[in-house]
Each structure stands twice: as C-alpha cells, then as structure tokens.
Scaffold this active site. Structure first.
Site, PDB file in Angstrom:
ATOM      1  CG  HIS A  72     -71.719 -40.009  23.803  1.00  0.00           C
ATOM      2  ND1 HIS A  72     -71.459 -40.736  24.942  1.00  0.00           N
ATOM      3  CD2 HIS A  72     -72.421 -38.921  24.205  1.00  0.00           C
ATOM      4  CE1 HIS A  72     -71.986 -40.118  25.984  1.00  0.00           C
ATOM      5  NE2 HIS A  72     -72.589 -39.023  25.565  1.00  0.00           N
ATOM      6  CE1 TYR A 199     -68.762 -48.795  26.244  1.00  0.00           C
ATOM      7  CE2 TYR A 199     -69.575 -50.900  27.051  1.00  0.00           C
ATOM      8  CZ  TYR A 199     -69.750 -49.765  26.289  1.00  0.00           C
ATOM      9  OH  TYR A 199     -70.909 -49.595  25.574  1.00  0.00           O
ATOM     10  N   PRO A 291     -75.159 -57.222  26.660  1.00  0.00           N
ATOM     11  CG  PRO A 291     -75.745 -56.323  28.733  1.00  0.00           C
ATOM     12  CD  PRO A 291     -75.605 -57.621  28.014  1.00  0.00           C
ATOM     13  CE  LYS A 295     -72.850 -52.973  17.462  1.00  0.00           C
ATOM     14  NZ  LYS A 295     -72.912 -51.519  17.656  1.00  0.00           N
ATOM     15  CE1 TYR A 383     -70.047 -49.403  22.387  1.00  0.00           C
ATOM     16  CE2 TYR A 383     -70.618 -47.283  21.396  1.00  0.00           C
ATOM     17  CZ  TYR A 383     -70.659 -48.161  22.467  1.00  0.00           C
ATOM     18  OH  TYR A 383     -71.329 -47.805  23.622  1.00  0.00           O
TER      19      TYR A 383
HETATM   20  P1  RFL Z   1     -88.640 -56.048  23.784  1.00  0.00           P
HETATM   21  O1  RFL Z   1     -88.204 -54.678  24.141  1.00  0.00           O
HETATM   22  O2  RFL Z   1     -88.414 -57.142  24.723  1.00  0.00           O
HETATM   23  O3  RFL Z   1     -90.195 -55.934  23.456  1.00  0.00           O
HETATM   24  C1  RFL Z   1     -91.008 -57.073  23.308  1.00  0.00           C
HETATM   25  C2  RFL Z   1     -92.415 -56.683  23.690  1.00  0.00           C
HETATM   26  O4  RFL Z   1     -93.257 -57.827  23.524  1.00  0.00           O
HETATM   27  C3  RFL Z   1     -94.136 -57.895  24.626  1.00  0.00           C
HETATM   28  N1  RFL Z   1     -94.631 -59.260  24.775  1.00  0.00           N
HETATM   29  C4  RFL Z   1     -95.873 -59.645  24.422  1.00  0.00           C
HETATM   30  N2  RFL Z   1     -96.875 -58.981  23.844  1.00  0.00           N
HETATM   31  C5  RFL Z   1     -98.025 -59.663  23.614  1.00  0.00           C
HETATM   32  N3  RFL Z   1     -98.206 -60.973  23.977  1.00  0.00           N
HETATM   33  C6  RFL Z   1     -97.212 -61.674  24.560  1.00  0.00           C
HETATM   34  N4  RFL Z   1     -97.407 -62.936  24.929  1.00  0.00           N
HETATM   35  C7  RFL Z   1     -95.969 -61.004  24.793  1.00  0.00           C
HETATM   36  N5  RFL Z   1     -94.801 -61.386  25.348  1.00  0.00           N
HETATM   37  C8  RFL Z   1     -94.000 -60.314  25.319  1.00  0.00           C
HETATM   38  C9  RFL Z   1     -93.309 -57.413  25.800  1.00  0.00           C
HETATM   39  O5  RFL Z   1     -94.109 -56.971  26.884  1.00  0.00           O
HETATM   40  C10 RFL Z   1     -92.508 -56.287  25.152  1.00  0.00           C
HETATM   41  O6  RFL Z   1     -93.160 -55.040  25.274  1.00  0.00           O
HETATM   42  O7  RFL Z   1     -88.024 -56.513  22.373  1.00  0.00           O
HETATM   43  P2  RFL Z   1     -87.608 -55.664  21.059  1.00  0.00           P
HETATM   44  O8  RFL Z   1     -88.708 -54.735  20.647  1.00  0.00           O
HETATM   45  O9  RFL Z   1     -87.087 -56.649  20.119  1.00  0.00           O
HETATM   46  O10 RFL Z   1     -86.442 -54.699  21.553  1.00  0.00           O
HETATM   47  C11 RFL Z   1     -85.208 -55.239  21.975  1.00  0.00           C
HETATM   48  C12 RFL Z   1     -84.560 -54.353  23.045  1.00  0.00           C
HETATM   49  O11 RFL Z   1     -85.509 -54.053  24.051  1.00  0.00           O
HETATM   50  C13 RFL Z   1     -83.312 -55.008  23.660  1.00  0.00           C
HETATM   51  O12 RFL Z   1     -82.561 -55.663  22.670  1.00  0.00           O
HETATM   52  C14 RFL Z   1     -82.397 -53.967  24.343  1.00  0.00           C
HETATM   53  O13 RFL Z   1     -83.022 -53.401  25.462  1.00  0.00           O
HETATM   54  C15 RFL Z   1     -81.081 -54.621  24.752  1.00  0.00           C
HETATM   55  N6  RFL Z   1     -80.191 -53.718  25.479  1.00  0.00           N
HETATM   56  C16 RFL Z   1     -79.447 -52.757  24.808  1.00  0.00           C
HETATM   57  N7  RFL Z   1     -79.551 -52.619  23.471  1.00  0.00           N
HETATM   58  C17 RFL Z   1     -78.879 -51.622  22.812  1.00  0.00           C
HETATM   59  O14 RFL Z   1     -78.989 -51.534  21.581  1.00  0.00           O
HETATM   60  N8  RFL Z   1     -78.061 -50.726  23.477  1.00  0.00           N
HETATM   61  C18 RFL Z   1     -77.907 -50.793  24.828  1.00  0.00           C
HETATM   62  O15 RFL Z   1     -77.229 -49.930  25.377  1.00  0.00           O
HETATM   63  C19 RFL Z   1     -78.578 -51.845  25.537  1.00  0.00           C
HETATM   64  N9  RFL Z   1     -78.455 -51.959  26.861  1.00  0.00           N
HETATM   65  C20 RFL Z   1     -80.076 -53.823  26.870  1.00  0.00           C
HETATM   66  C21 RFL Z   1     -79.186 -52.922  27.546  1.00  0.00           C
HETATM   67  C22 RFL Z   1     -80.806 -54.753  27.597  1.00  0.00           C
HETATM   68  C23 RFL Z   1     -80.669 -54.829  28.968  1.00  0.00           C
HETATM   69  N10 RFL Z   1     -81.463 -55.780  29.639  1.00  0.00           N
HETATM   70  C24 RFL Z   1     -82.235 -55.491  30.785  1.00  0.00           C
HETATM   71  C25 RFL Z   1     -81.691 -57.066  29.042  1.00  0.00           C
HETATM   72  C26 RFL Z   1     -79.033 -52.996  28.910  1.00  0.00           C
HETATM   73  C27 RFL Z   1     -79.750 -53.952  29.629  1.00  0.00           C
HETATM   74  C28 RFL Z   1     -79.489 -54.021  31.111  1.00  0.00           C
HETATM   75  C1  PHB Z   2     -76.782 -48.202  29.045  1.00  0.00           C
HETATM   76  O1  PHB Z   2     -76.602 -46.968  29.142  1.00  0.00           O
HETATM   77  O2  PHB Z   2     -77.750 -48.752  29.562  1.00  0.00           O
HETATM   78  C2  PHB Z   2     -75.806 -49.010  28.301  1.00  0.00           C
HETATM   79  C3  PHB Z   2     -74.799 -48.381  27.575  1.00  0.00           C
HETATM   80  C4  PHB Z   2     -73.870 -49.141  26.878  1.00  0.00           C
HETATM   81  C5  PHB Z   2     -73.947 -50.522  26.921  1.00  0.00           C
HETATM   82  C6  PHB Z   2     -74.955 -51.147  27.640  1.00  0.00           C
HETATM   83  C7  PHB Z   2     -75.887 -50.394  28.337  1.00  0.00           C
HETATM   84  O3  PHB Z   2     -73.023 -51.254  26.252  1.00  0.00           O
END
Ligand code: RFL
Ligand code: PHB
Length: 388
Positions: A72, A199, A291, A295, A383
């Site tokens: 994108h 957005y 989110p 990032k 971004y």
């Molecule tokens: P994770 O993915 O939370 O992984 C951590 C892992 O540790 C495990 N764990 C354990 N394992 C062993 N023993 C224990 N006691 C443990 N406790 C926990 C967990 O089961 C898990 O598998 O962290 P990590 O690897 O640092 O990754 C971070 C990302 O997952 C997170 O920052 C993103 O998903 C955030 N996020 C977004 N980030 C982006 O860069 N771009 C996006 O578009 C974006 N959209 C989002 C998001 C997060 C969202 N939510 C649900 C919070 C959209 C949403 C809705």
């Molecule tokens: C997503 O597609 O889940 C998404 C995209 C952009 C954002 C957050 C989440 O800023």
C-alpha cells in the site's frame, strides 16, 4: 536441557527472534503457553512496515508474504465523511505491506516446526537467576517439570506474560495511559470497500476500514469501554460503519456475516529499562501502543532487530556493547512510535470530554493535514516507520 537463548512466548517477537538466530547459527528454545491452533487463530495486526518486511526476508520467511501481501502506497483520512489521501509513496518513497499477523505467524511456525519448535503448551513458565551469569527457566510440559539452562532469556511473552513481572519493582519504571474507549473489530469474507485503508474521525466516534486480502475485510469502530459484544449484532456494526465512514464510502461497503468479532481496550504503556541482567524484553512484553498507528507488531520486530544484533555480536566477538546498549537503542524507537500512536489516537477519536472546542481543534488539524504537504509528510514518515 541447555540452549543459548531461552525465548519466552511464541508470538511474532519470539518466533522472529528464534528464526533469525537459527539462520545465524545460534541455538534457541521457544516456550509458548498456548497451542499452535490457538496462537494462529488470534486476529490482530495487519500492516507491516518496510523494516518488518525486510526482517522477515532476512529470516527466510518472506516467500508467501511477497506473493500474497498487498503493498500500500497510501491511506485515506476522513473527517465527518470527507476523505483525502496521505500519499506515503510520493511523500517518503516508501510503502507498507498489508499482511495479516495470523499469516506471518503461520509462516514462522512452519519454519520453526522443522526443528521441533516452539514448545507449545508449556505451562507455569518461570524465570530464575536472570540477574546472574547463569540464568535458567523452568516449565511444565506433559506433566513433567523441565529445567532449561541458557546464556540469555528473551522475554517475548506479551503484556500479560511472566518476564516483565519477574523484574523487581524497584528495578524499573512504568509509563502508562489508558484510553476511555475500545475498538470493536469485525472480520468478514467480503471485498474491502476501497483498495486502501480509511481512518475516519466522525462525531459518533472513530472508524477504520482495513483488509486482509481482496476478498477479506477487517473493520473497526470505536466503542465505549462498557459496551458488550451481544449488543453489536453484525447489522448494527455495518450500519455504524456506513455512518462513520461517510456517504462517499458507504455505497462501496459489502456486508456479510462476521467470522470474528471482538472488543479490544486501548492503552499506551512502556516499561523501562528493557533489560534486567541477562533478561531482555521485546515486543508487547515491554510496551503497548493503541492500534491507531499500526505500530505494535512493527515495534516487536524492531526490538528483535536490535536484540538479534546484540546477541550475534556477543557470540561472534565476545563484545557486550550491543547487549549493554539494547534497552536504550530499542527505547529510542519505541518512544517515537508511542508518540505517533498517542497523537494519531488523540486526533481521530471522540473522547468523553471532547467539547465543542476540542472537536474544532481535531477538524482544523485534519484540514491542515489535507492542505499542507509538510503536515502530510510528517504523518507519512511516521506511518511507514522511522529508520533504525
Ligand atoms: P504477542 O503477540 O502477545 O505474543 C506473546 C506470546 O507469549 C505467549 N505467552 C506465554 N508463553 C509462555 N508462558 C507464558 N506464561 C506466556 N504468557 C504469554 C502468548 O500466548 C503469546 O503467544 O506479543 P509480541 O510477539 O510482542 O507481538 C506483539 C503484537 O502481537 C502486537 O503488538 C500487535 O498485534 C498489535 N496490533 C497491531 N500491530 C501492528 O503493528 N499493526 C497493526 O495493524 C496492529 N493492529 C494490534 C492491531 C493489536 C490488536 N489487539 C487485539 C490488541 C489490532 C488489534 C485489534
Ligand atoms: C488491521 O487491519 O487490523 C489494522 C490496520 C491498521 C491499524 C490497526 C489495525 O491501524
């Protein structure tokens, strides 16, 4: 058991670190509490910065992303239904990649499976002696207690994991902001309403149109923290999206049954420092962003970049300089992403105390970004991701 690096958590941070280390000839064990199916079903991020894409390539995990990911070069901002485009490619020469966290996780898990990693369903993971030169980790697998000795522990276990909690309270500091709303997300197998993300700041609250592929859409609406999923049947979500994304977008929204629907609270959080002795925190274990700036996953990847560099330098040359500098290097980038995510969240959401003046400020700032190349360039630069 013994390994060089014990990695707690098999999310994007832990998996990517393990695979990069493997390619560099360094041994690691990844301990993941959940099953593989559970980890791969969690619907989260969708937007990858170029630096994240490059790291996945370096780890040998880029093939499917290169084939199926959607590059994108821009995204739209909408203010009460009027949209304009931030031309990231034109303003910065860079783009982002839309590729689901679920897919990236599958790709990395496929690679790790070739060496019987991660250890899934590892229960009661506990860290020991991390402030000494001989740290170890214990866990329970299939009813047996296992002790894993290591040189380093990488805490990649997300916000709720045990790694950060094992650091004594007086050895660190928490910086935090909790927002008075959440995001209700819906995933559906329908074509996206536009070829780029939208957005939207609307007086009823924020909305986001995103996607996973040409046939799978991801949408979000801002909701109050006390909202319940039961009160949001799919039709209500689609109706609300049509209003908040505005009359020029609404006719292009294809409705369909949700295949996932959830509410996530929004938070800014940083724990400093990201190192305690031989324990190194990476990703959500050390910091959370709302989110809005996309990032979270990208910061997890950038921490892994710094940590991987520090660990490989140590094994190649014996130099501790990278390890000593890890926290400061990672945090410099983390704080800039925290600032951007906080700012973008503040600009786009309706806050309970947003009065008429506050609303005018948001609209004026969006109007400024629409007409100022300098303003738009600052948004685009953040971004697409700041350089390491
Ligand atoms: P994770 O993915 O939370 O992984 C951590 C892992 O540790 C495990 N764990 C354990 N394992 C062993 N023993 C224990 N006691 C443990 N406790 C926990 C967990 O089961 C898990 O598998 O962290 P990590 O690897 O640092 O990754 C971070 C990302 O997952 C997170 O920052 C993103 O998903 C955030 N996020 C977004 N980030 C982006 O860069 N771009 C996006 O578009 C974006 N959209 C989002 C998001 C997060 C969202 N939510 C649900 C919070 C959209 C949403 C809705
Ligand atoms: C997503 O597609 O889940 C998404 C995209 C952009 C954002 C957050 C989440 O800023």
């Amino acid at each position: 058991m013994r390994t060089q690096v014990a990695i707690i958590g098999g999310g994007p941070a832990g998996l990517l670190l393990s695979q990069l280390l493997h390619v560099a000839g360094i041994d690691s064990v990844v301990l993941e509490r959940q099953s593989r199916d559970y980890v791969e079903a969690r619907i989260r991020a969708g937007v990858l910065e170029q630096v994240t894409v490059d790291l996945l390539e370096q780890a040998g995990a880029g093939a499917r992303m290169r084939r199926d990911g959607l590059p994108h070069g821009g995204f739209a901002l909408a203010s009460d239904g009027e949209t304009f485009r931030i031309d990231m490619q034109g303003l910065t020469g860079k783009s982002v990649m839309v590729y689901g966290q679920t897919e990236l996780t599958k790709d990395l898990n496929d690679l790790l499976a070739q060496r019987d990693q991660p250890v899934f369903e590892a229960r009661d993971v506990a860290l020991h002696d991390v402030a000494t030169d001989s740290p170890y980790v214990t866990y329970i697998k299939d009813g047996q207690t296992v002790r894993l000795d290591c040189d380093f522990v990488a805490g990649c276990d997300g916000y709720h994991g045990p790694s950060r909690k094992s650091i004594p309270a007086d050895a660190g500091q928490v910086f935090e902001r909790v927002y008075p709303f959440g995001w209700l997300g819906i995933l559906a197998d329908v074509p996206p309403c536009d070829h780029e993300l939208i957005y939207s700041n609307h007086e009823r609250g924020f909305a986001l149109a995103s996607m996973r592929s040409a046939t799978r859409s991801r949408y979000y609406v801002q909701v109050a923290l006390d909202e319940k999923l039961e009160d949001w049947p799919d039709e209500r979500v689609w109706d609300e999206l049509a209003i908040r994304l505005g009359p020029s977008v609404a006719p292009h929204i294809t409705r369909g049954p949700s295949i996932e629907k959830s509410i996530a609270p929004l938070r800014s959080f940083v724990f400093e420092p990201m190192r305690h002795g031989r324990l190194f925190l990476a990703g959500d274990a050390a910091h959370i962003v709302p989110p809005t700036g996309a990032k979270g996953l990208n910061l997890a990847a950038s921490d892994v970049h710094y940590l991987f560099d520090a660990i490989t330098t140590f094994y190649r040359s014996g130099s501790q300089a990278g390890l000593e500098g890890y926290s400061a290097s990672a945090l410099a980038r983390v704080w800039k992403a925290e600032r951007f995510s906080w700012w973008f969240t503040s600009l786009m959401h309706r806050f309970p105390d947003t009065d008429a003046f506050g609303r005018k400020m948001q609209i004026a700032e969006l109007d400024y970004l629409r007409h100022s190349k300098a303003g738009a360039a600052a948004v685009a630069e953040n971004y697409v991701g700041l350089p390491f």
